[in-house]
Write an enzyme that holds these catalytic residues in place. Structure first.
Site, PDB file in Angstrom:
ATOM      1  N   HIS A  96      -3.096 -12.413  -2.797  1.00 54.92           N
ATOM      2  CA  HIS A  96      -3.287 -11.552  -1.632  1.00 54.92           C
ATOM      3  C   HIS A  96      -1.995 -11.633  -0.834  1.00 54.92           C
ATOM      4  O   HIS A  96      -1.570 -12.719  -0.426  1.00 54.92           O
ATOM      5  CB  HIS A  96      -4.465 -12.008  -0.788  1.00 54.92           C
ATOM      6  CG  HIS A  96      -4.718 -11.117   0.391  1.00 54.92           C
ATOM      7  ND1 HIS A  96      -5.379 -11.558   1.511  1.00 54.92           N
ATOM      8  CD2 HIS A  96      -4.368  -9.831   0.634  1.00 54.92           C
ATOM      9  CE1 HIS A  96      -5.445 -10.577   2.392  1.00 54.92           C
ATOM     10  NE2 HIS A  96      -4.836  -9.518   1.875  1.00 54.92           N
ATOM     11  N   ASP A  97      -1.357 -10.499  -0.592  1.00 54.92           N
ATOM     12  CA  ASP A  97      -0.030 -10.518   0.014  1.00 54.92           C
ATOM     13  C   ASP A  97       0.010 -11.266   1.336  1.00 54.92           C
ATOM     14  O   ASP A  97       1.008 -11.920   1.663  1.00 54.92           O
ATOM     15  CB  ASP A  97       0.528  -9.092   0.163  1.00 54.92           C
ATOM     16  CG  ASP A  97      -0.423  -8.121   0.838  1.00 54.92           C
ATOM     17  OD1 ASP A  97      -1.430  -8.544   1.421  1.00 54.92           O
ATOM     18  OD2 ASP A  97      -0.147  -6.899   0.768  1.00 54.92           O
ATOM     19  N   THR A  98      -1.086 -11.234   2.087  1.00 54.79           N
ATOM     20  CA  THR A  98      -1.090 -11.963   3.354  1.00 54.79           C
ATOM     21  C   THR A  98      -1.089 -13.467   3.134  1.00 54.79           C
ATOM     22  O   THR A  98      -0.491 -14.212   3.912  1.00 54.79           O
ATOM     23  CB  THR A  98      -2.306 -11.559   4.206  1.00 54.79           C
ATOM     24  OG1 THR A  98      -2.350 -10.137   4.300  1.00 54.79           O
ATOM     25  CG2 THR A  98      -2.203 -12.142   5.603  1.00 54.79           C
ATOM     26  N   ALA A 117       0.807  -1.216   0.000  1.00 55.82           N
ATOM     27  CA  ALA A 117       0.000   0.000   0.000  1.00 55.82           C
ATOM     28  C   ALA A 117       0.840   1.266   0.000  1.00 55.82           C
ATOM     29  O   ALA A 117       0.331   2.348  -0.308  1.00 55.82           O
ATOM     30  CB  ALA A 117      -0.928   0.004   1.207  1.00 55.82           C
ATOM     31  N   GLY A 145       7.478  -6.035   7.548  1.00 58.53           N
ATOM     32  CA  GLY A 145       8.266  -4.889   7.993  1.00 58.53           C
ATOM     33  C   GLY A 145       8.230  -4.684   9.485  1.00 58.53           C
ATOM     34  O   GLY A 145       9.217  -4.229  10.084  1.00 58.53           O
ATOM     35  N   ARG A 161       7.837  -3.576  -5.017  1.00 59.25           N
ATOM     36  CA  ARG A 161       9.185  -4.062  -5.296  1.00 59.25           C
ATOM     37  C   ARG A 161       9.122  -5.133  -6.375  1.00 59.25           C
ATOM     38  O   ARG A 161       8.099  -5.794  -6.551  1.00 59.25           O
ATOM     39  CB  ARG A 161       9.824  -4.720  -4.056  1.00 59.25           C
ATOM     40  CG  ARG A 161      10.124  -3.803  -2.913  1.00 59.25           C
ATOM     41  CD  ARG A 161       9.001  -3.728  -1.927  1.00 59.25           C
ATOM     42  NE  ARG A 161       8.494  -5.015  -1.507  1.00 59.25           N
ATOM     43  CZ  ARG A 161       9.124  -5.784  -0.603  1.00 59.25           C
ATOM     44  NH1 ARG A 161      10.256  -5.410  -0.056  1.00 59.25           N
ATOM     45  NH2 ARG A 161       8.612  -6.958  -0.256  1.00 59.25           N
ATOM     46  N   SER A 204       4.480   1.000  -1.081  1.00 66.44           N
ATOM     47  CA  SER A 204       5.572   0.820  -2.053  1.00 66.44           C
ATOM     48  C   SER A 204       5.421  -0.521  -2.744  1.00 66.44           C
ATOM     49  O   SER A 204       4.704  -1.406  -2.266  1.00 66.44           O
ATOM     50  CB  SER A 204       6.945   0.899  -1.356  1.00 66.44           C
ATOM     51  OG  SER A 204       7.127  -0.202  -0.477  1.00 66.44           O
TER      52      SER A 204
END
Length: 480
Positions: A241-243, A18, A411, A22, A20
């Site tokens: 979904h990133d999670t 949300a 993070g 990569r 950045s």
């Protein structure tokens, strides 16, 4: 060429967050799991006359540029996978997008909630989709669409599926991200067409479903030319979904582990073999989202490091310079006797002056507002740690799964104070890392589809545990 320890497979992960994005290259083989970041680019809301949006075309350009850099560094990339945040989408007519995707923090969602609940109440929704109430779930957003625009659309694509379409020409929906829309049947993991009809939404906009590991399609010639990759390079569906990708790469044992995927949001829960659809789970606002290989991510959304990052942005907009490492050191020195606020309160959802909103929340309840930046940062850390600890305990109670360890990835795992205070407040060890859990989960699914790893999720997590750095924070007392 078949992969081996001396010749692991190389794959590229486009990982969109949300704040950045990569592009990473992963080398994966028996006993080997390495990541290298080749590109990083900013992301954030764009205010247009009709509301907050994402600049999807800018993300796509940055992804192609990153893939070009990835190919220049590693010429043998065998696959590309794309993951992002959930719920947001673009509407298309044919191959053309009907404007940029709305941002989930846009105020239009309130009207969508009222429209949906007037037709199907939340208990009825929960029985069908298993999702916690979040005012920005895709079903609510679709209900808030301009009817004229929705009437033009013949397809809806979630953000990672949109980029995959632009790369391959194939319009599909990956199941883990589709499970966050509120439009997927929680039992069958197929689109709930009857629910679409009940909500007055056009079922024809829903694309065909694919699962992690499925091949979406090869790169279009124009994309191959822009990146240097071969036209035969496939885009492979991952836990988009990133999670879902992050949980896959969380080195949990088969039992006893809870996870916190901590970035802008803190996704806190346990992994289950089947959805938990009890009244108690609904009343606690827990969600049942799809995981890789059909598993269920039983979790609750906590506001996450958005609270701290938006606080810092507020200070910086006021002309103050903020060094995060120094700020956290000063917050550590404050001690834990600061007030705690409800990190899940909806008043903290929108962008804006976060310190003022936190101070207002506290003073309205007779609690002292922090008087310095260090106290404010400590207040945020303590409030997040309390929310994380309480949510882990609730996930254990509601699922019936005992928890003896918390795995905090993303993070937030680099924030030692947050990890330690979560351990202290929960009374459980917190295993911090890997930081790049989402990208690792992305490349692991691709590598598995190419035959470079074991088949089971447990074997993938074992590879993560053997190759990635983690740090354990033992509880040291403090508030529980």
């Amino acid at each position: 060429m078949s992969p081996s320890p001396a010749n692991p497979v190389a794959v590229a992960a486009v990982d969109l967050g949300a704040t950045s994005g990569r592009v990473m290259v992963g080398h994966v083989g028996p006993g080997e799991l390495r990541l290298r970041q080749l590109a990083r680019f900013p992301n954030g809301p764009v205010a247009l006359p009709d509301g907050l949006h994402w600049d999807a075309q800018a993300l796509y350009r940055a992804a192609l540029s990153g893939l070009r850099d990835a190919h220049a560094w590693e010429s043998g990339i065998a696959s590309v996978g794309i993951d992002s945040w959930a719920v947001d989408y673009a509407l298309l007519r044919g191959d053309r997008t009907l404007g940029e995707p709305f941002h989930y923090r846009d105020a239009r969602c309130e009207a969508g909630v009222a429209a949906v609940h007037a037709k199907v109440g939340f208990p009825g929704l929960y029985a069908r989709n298993g999702l916690q109430y979040l005012p920005f779930n895709t079903a609510y957003q679709l209900a808030a669409e301009d009817p004229a625009v929705l009437g033009l659309a013949d397809r809806m694509l979630l953000v990672p599926d949109l980029l995959a379409f632009w790369m391959t020409g194939q319009q599909v929906a990956e199941r883990t991200n589709a499970s966050t829309t509120g439009l997927l049947d929680v039992a069958s993991r197929e689109w709930d067409l009857a629910l679409m009809e009940a909500l007055g939404l056009p079922a024809a906009v829903l694309p065909g479903l694919v699962s992690p590991g499925d091949r979406i399609g090869p790169l279009l010639p124009s994309v191959a030319e822009a990146t240097g990759l071969a036209t035969t390079t496939p885009v492979t569906a991952v836990g988009s979904h990133d999670t879902a990708s992050a949980v896959l790469a969380t080195p949990m044992r088969e039992t006893g582990g809870a996870y916190i995927s901590c970035g802008t949001w803190g996704l806190v829960g346990v992994e289950t073999e089947a959805p938990v659809l009890t009244d108690a789970a609904r009343e606690a606002n827990f969600t049942n989202e799809g995981g890789v290989d059909g598993r269920t991510r039983f979790l609750h959304n906590v506001m996450g490091l958005w609270l701290l990052s938006e606080t810092i942005r507020t200070w910086e907009r006021g002309g103050e310079s903020v060094d995060l490492e120094r700020l956290l050191a000063e917050a550590d020195a404050v001690g834990d006797d600061v007030p705690v606020f409800d990190a899940n309160d909806d008043s903290f959802l929108a962008p804006g002056d976060m310190p003022a909103r936190i101070a207002q929340w506290l003073t309205e309840r007779g609690l002292p507002a922090p008087s310095s930046r260090a106290e404010m940062a400590r207040c945020i850390i303590e409030s997040l740690a309390a929310a994380f600890a309480d949510t882990v305990a609730e996930a254990s109670r509601l699922s019936g799964q005992a928890v003896d360890t918390i795995h905090l990835t993303g993070g937030g795992s680099q924030n030692r104070l947050l990890c330690q205070r979560t351990a202290d407040r929960s009374g459980l060890p917190v295993v911090a890392g890997p930081v790049e859990a989402t990208a690792l989960g992305n490349v692991l699914v691709q590598a598995r589809s190419l035959g470079a790893t074991g088949e089971s999720i447990e074997s993938l997590r074992d590879l993560v545990a053997r190759t990635q750095n983690v740090r354990t924070h033992e509880p040291q007392g403090g508030t529980r």
